[in-house]
Design an enzyme around this catalytic site. Structure first.
Site, PDB file in Angstrom:
ATOM      1  N   HIS A 170      -8.756 -12.181   7.088  1.00 57.35           N
ATOM      2  CA  HIS A 170      -7.758 -12.165   6.020  1.00 57.35           C
ATOM      3  C   HIS A 170      -7.168 -10.770   5.885  1.00 57.35           C
ATOM      4  O   HIS A 170      -7.881  -9.764   5.993  1.00 57.35           O
ATOM      5  CB  HIS A 170      -8.386 -12.574   4.683  1.00 57.35           C
ATOM      6  CG  HIS A 170      -7.462 -12.388   3.519  1.00 57.35           C
ATOM      7  ND1 HIS A 170      -6.318 -13.135   3.365  1.00 57.35           N
ATOM      8  CD2 HIS A 170      -7.483 -11.525   2.474  1.00 57.35           C
ATOM      9  CE1 HIS A 170      -5.683 -12.747   2.271  1.00 57.35           C
ATOM     10  NE2 HIS A 170      -6.367 -11.765   1.721  1.00 57.35           N
ATOM     11  N   HIS A 193      -1.985 -12.451  -8.171  1.00 63.98           N
ATOM     12  CA  HIS A 193      -1.921 -11.355  -9.137  1.00 63.98           C
ATOM     13  C   HIS A 193      -1.004 -11.677 -10.307  1.00 63.98           C
ATOM     14  O   HIS A 193      -0.836 -10.855 -11.203  1.00 63.98           O
ATOM     15  CB  HIS A 193      -1.472 -10.070  -8.442  1.00 63.98           C
ATOM     16  CG  HIS A 193      -2.489  -9.574  -7.459  1.00 63.98           C
ATOM     17  ND1 HIS A 193      -3.705  -9.088  -7.842  1.00 63.98           N
ATOM     18  CD2 HIS A 193      -2.474  -9.529  -6.105  1.00 63.98           C
ATOM     19  CE1 HIS A 193      -4.406  -8.748  -6.769  1.00 63.98           C
ATOM     20  NE2 HIS A 193      -3.677  -9.014  -5.705  1.00 63.98           N
ATOM     21  N   LYS A 225       0.819  -1.212   0.000  1.00 67.80           N
ATOM     22  CA  LYS A 225       0.000   0.000   0.000  1.00 67.80           C
ATOM     23  C   LYS A 225       0.856   1.267   0.000  1.00 67.80           C
ATOM     24  O   LYS A 225       1.901   1.333   0.632  1.00 67.80           O
ATOM     25  CB  LYS A 225      -0.916   0.010   1.224  1.00 67.80           C
ATOM     26  CG  LYS A 225      -1.898  -1.158   1.296  1.00 67.80           C
ATOM     27  CD  LYS A 225      -2.945  -1.080   0.204  1.00 67.80           C
ATOM     28  CE  LYS A 225      -3.916  -2.248   0.278  1.00 67.80           C
ATOM     29  NZ  LYS A 225      -4.805  -2.168   1.433  1.00 67.80           N
ATOM     30  N   CYS A 234      -4.757 -14.302  -1.724  1.00 74.26           N
ATOM     31  CA  CYS A 234      -5.880 -13.368  -1.814  1.00 74.26           C
ATOM     32  C   CYS A 234      -7.003 -14.059  -2.580  1.00 74.26           C
ATOM     33  O   CYS A 234      -6.895 -15.232  -2.942  1.00 74.26           O
ATOM     34  CB  CYS A 234      -5.430 -12.071  -2.512  1.00 74.26           C
ATOM     35  SG  CYS A 234      -6.434 -10.624  -2.089  1.00 74.26           S
TER      36      CYS A 234
END
Length: 757
Positions: free
Chosen positions: A641, A694, A115, A726
């Site tokens: 999570h 990803h 982030k 994820c």
């Protein structure tokens, strides 16, 4: 004196997500690189034209990125990990950029993603290796400046400052002090600034948001040296945002720069005192229009603050957005379904540019009448019945009447849960979502547009859930999920079922790369109108004897991934959401949903940037999770999570959540995020993500086993779960099935090894 205005950056995705669509076409082979580059140019030119038309004086250039602006800086510096180079440095092209961001086959991993400070925007983490040779390798910024100058714009280039860039990266391989790299990257920045000076640029916005942090002394000292070397003729506007820099003014005021930008919407400043401390000759840029939220600005408030300073100061003053507007949707005018009253409370990126023009005109003419009409809806909003809910306020007035702790400690609960579920060592599960295919999205869209009936919609969703359950059973996953085919987004979906939220049709914001989200807007007090997830959770559980997790998004994540109100505290909003989720959790338990996952990926993101403020935030953030989750029976297993953040420094607060199982993203870091468990005695169960969702790479059994064995160094196998890092909504079914098949085989392989030993 004339006040001029500027913004710190404009959204780069395009009004209708043109960048996302072009990227994904390129990745799938349906667009050439020349066509992709042309699409980027079209977006930039539209952005510049929009800024000029809105009345912005300096047009921002350098805010466009093919993935994220930190990765753009990595490319500029030639800081390319060797694994992402095919032949030599001559391969530093757009495909190289995407390899760093997304990885590539076979088994070439992407760089880490995390982030951007305390936002929901992500960046690719720079990797620093000993003996890397840095050189100016990616001239995107110069090409774009030339492009804008050729179109006749008054240009303000934007670059990420060298010290913030270093702060955001990680040393890989043999350890060394990152600050030693400065001597190698300074010449690259000098070259760039000389090129901009040769183009007649007035000043450069050099972003150093690390200056809002409580920096170690050696990092503070580094600023003197670096900016001394960068003081080569072009004016530098040292740009900070997301919090105050007053605690660092003892050294900032002596830096050899020509101006400073401060964020007045997030940082607490005594402005008169601040101005008295900076050099008289510095230009001062005031961030007065909130670049992180969508509320119409109270321009009257800002006029009354700034005009007395303007009248008594000889400084060059700019007014601007607090930070880049990439955190906001683009244009409110294309929203056709928002209530008119609500629409009058809001301002998206285009409207924020117009606000700056209105305010600068009012200040330059000393005419407050120019902004009275604009500010009126915000002043009247507090009286709206859309904002206030007496029942919610009454419930919040007695929060101590509710349970914040589980009835028994984890050790006792785990024994009861072990008897109930009888999971094998290394139980397997997924994080919640499965591929959001074109047909699923079409079903939701058709239902929303009234093109299919409610019954047809429900039958379609049921069929998707059946498919997901069947696939998981065939894969022999231990704890199943229903796949979330009815959900557009993990936050938006819940907002749609809670009172106090409104939604846009086109309010897209970039999260990373081609991933865009459409954050809900919290306009009033939040409450649950009726059960949200019960129907689909019950249906999924009816299809299998294996446990199916109930899937919820946690209160802090719903808060931080929405656009929140600004008239009450974040703590109060999160508590309202926690009460609504508490009702949902108890209803799930009543319906025999015995494992409930409450996701809190934004918990770390919400940390204040000043460490001195962490304890207050973590106290209420943990309590809201506890409020939503702690009233269940011992045998109801609570999961949570978290992903794409650094969790090591808040592990004690994560422990206080007291979730029975925490699943956490660790694949991109090779399990190094688990190091905190060496020092901290975390007794509950952990599911470290064992492959990067990803990336399109299919993780091999050997790779997964290697990661699980690495995780074993931190968490004993008896408390380890096996899961992706994820949700799987962005992947296709072929990738998902192959990856999960290898995941399950890996868990079984290690179980067999344990039994043999």
């Amino acid at each position: 004196m004339i006040i001029l205005n500027h913004i710190l950056g404009f959204p780069r995705i395009g009004l209708h997500r043109e960048l996302k669509k072009a990227q994904e076409k390129y990745w799938s082979g349906n667009l050439t690189s020349n066509e992709l580059i042309l699409e980027g140019s079209k977006i930039r030119q539209k952005n510049w034209k929009t800024q000029k038309k809105s009345g912005i004086d300096y047009i921002s250039v350098g805010d466009f990125a093919w993935y994220d602006h930190v990765l753009t800086t990595t490319m500029m510096l030639g800081n390319i990990p060797n694994r992402h180079l095919i032949n030599s440095n001559s391969d530093i092209d757009i495909d190289c950029l995407f390899r760093i961001a997304r990885g590539c086959a076979p088994d070439i991993s992407a760089s880490e993603m995390t982030k951007w400070f305390n936002t929901n925007y992500h960046y690719i983490v720079p990797e620093f290796y000993k003996n890397t040779v840095f050189k100016f390798s990616w001239k995107q910024i110069l090409d774009e400046v030339d492009e804008a100058l050729a179109l006749g714009y008054k240009v303000k280039p934007i670059i990420l400052g060298p010290i913030t860039y270093l702060w955001l990266g990680k040393v890989k391989g043999e350890y060394f002090d990152r600050l030693n790299i400065l001597q190698d990257i300074i010449p690259v920045y000098q070259y760039l600034l000389k090129q901009l000076l040769n183009r007649g640029i007035d000043f450069v916005q050099i972003d150093e948001p690390a200056l809002v942090l409580e920096l170690p002394k050696k990092w503070q000292d580094a600023y003197y040296s670096v900016y001394g070397h960068l003081n080569i003729g072009v004016k530098l506007l040292l740009t900070t945002y997301f919090d105050s820099i007053q605690h660092n003014m003892h050294f900032i005021r002596h830096l050899p720069v020509q101006g400073i930008h401060i964020d007045l919407t997030c940082g607490k400043y005594d402005l008169i005192n601040f101005i008295s401390k900076i050099p008289q000759e510095w230009m001062l840029s005031l961030g007065v229009i909130n670049g992180r939220n969508i509320w119409r600005a109270d321009l009257i408030k800002w006029f009354k603050l700034i005009y007395p300073i303007l009248k008594n100061s000889h400084k060059d003053i700019l007014i601007g957005s607090s930070c880049s507007l990439l955190h906001t949707p683009i244009d409110l005018k294309i929203e056709s379904n928002l209530d008119v009253e609500v629409q009058n409370w809001l301002a998206f990126a285009v409207q924020k540019c117009q606000e700056l023009k209105l305010l600068s005109d009012a200040l330059n003419t000393n005419n407050i009448d120019l902004i009275q009409t604009w500010s009126l809806p915000i002043h009247n909003r507090i009286f709206s019945n859309k904002v206030n809910n007496i029942a919610v306020k009454k419930r919040l007035s007695n929060p101590l009447n509710y349970q914040y702790q589980r009835a028994d400690v984890y050790h006792i609960r785990s024994l009861e849960q072990s008897k109930k579920f009888n999971f094998p060592i290394l139980p397997t599960t997924t994080i919640g979502s499965f591929p959001q295919t074109v047909d699923i999205r079409k079903v939701r869209s058709d239902f929303k547009l009234g093109l299919i009936s409610e019954q047809e919609y429900h039958e379609n969703i049921k069929n998707h859930i059946k498919k997901v359950i069947k696939i998981q059973e065939e894969l022999d996953i231990d704890v199943l999920v229903h796949g979330e085919s009815e959900r557009n987004d993990m936050v938006e979906y819940f907002g749609e079922h809670l009172d106090g939220f409104v939604f846009t049709d086109n309010g897209w914001v970039q999260s990373y790369g081609s991933r865009c989200v459409k954050p809900p807007i919290i306009i009033g007090d939040v409450s649950r109108i009726k059960p949200i997830t019960i129907k689909w959770s019950k249906y999924a559980q009816s299809l299998t004897k294996k446990p199916v997790k109930g899937m919820l998004t946690g209160p802090v994540t719903i808060l931080l991934w929405s656009f929140p109100r600004e008239d009450i505290s974040l703590k109060e909003i999160a508590t309202q959401i926690a009460f609504a989720l508490r009702d949902e959790v108890l209803d799930l338990e009543k319906e025999k949903i015995e494992i409930i996952q409450i996701d809190e990926p934004a918990l770390r993101e919400g940390l204040p940037l000043h460490k001195s403020a962490w304890s207050e935030y973590l106290s209420w953030a943990v309590k809201t999770f506890q409020l939503s989750s702690s009233s269940v029976k011992n045998t109801t297993q609570i999961h949570t999570h978290m992903c794409y953040s650094e969790f090591n420094d808040i592990i004690d607060s994560i422990s206080l959540l007291d979730a029975d199982v925490i699943t956490i993203e660790t694949a991109r870091s090779d399990m190094k995020l688990l190091k905190s468990f060496q020092k901290f005695k975390y007794l509950n169960e952990v599911g470290p993500g064992i492959y990067d969702i990803h990336s399109s790479n299919i993780p091999s059994i050997d790779l997964i086993c290697k990661l699980l064995n690495a995780a074993r160094a931190y968490i004993p196998f008896k408390r380890l779960w096996v899961n992706p890092d994820c949700g799987l909504k962005t992947r296709n079914w072929d990738e998902v099935i192959l990856s999960l098949k290898n995941m399950v085989k890996s868990a079984k392989k290690i179980r067999d090894q344990i039994q043999k030993n």
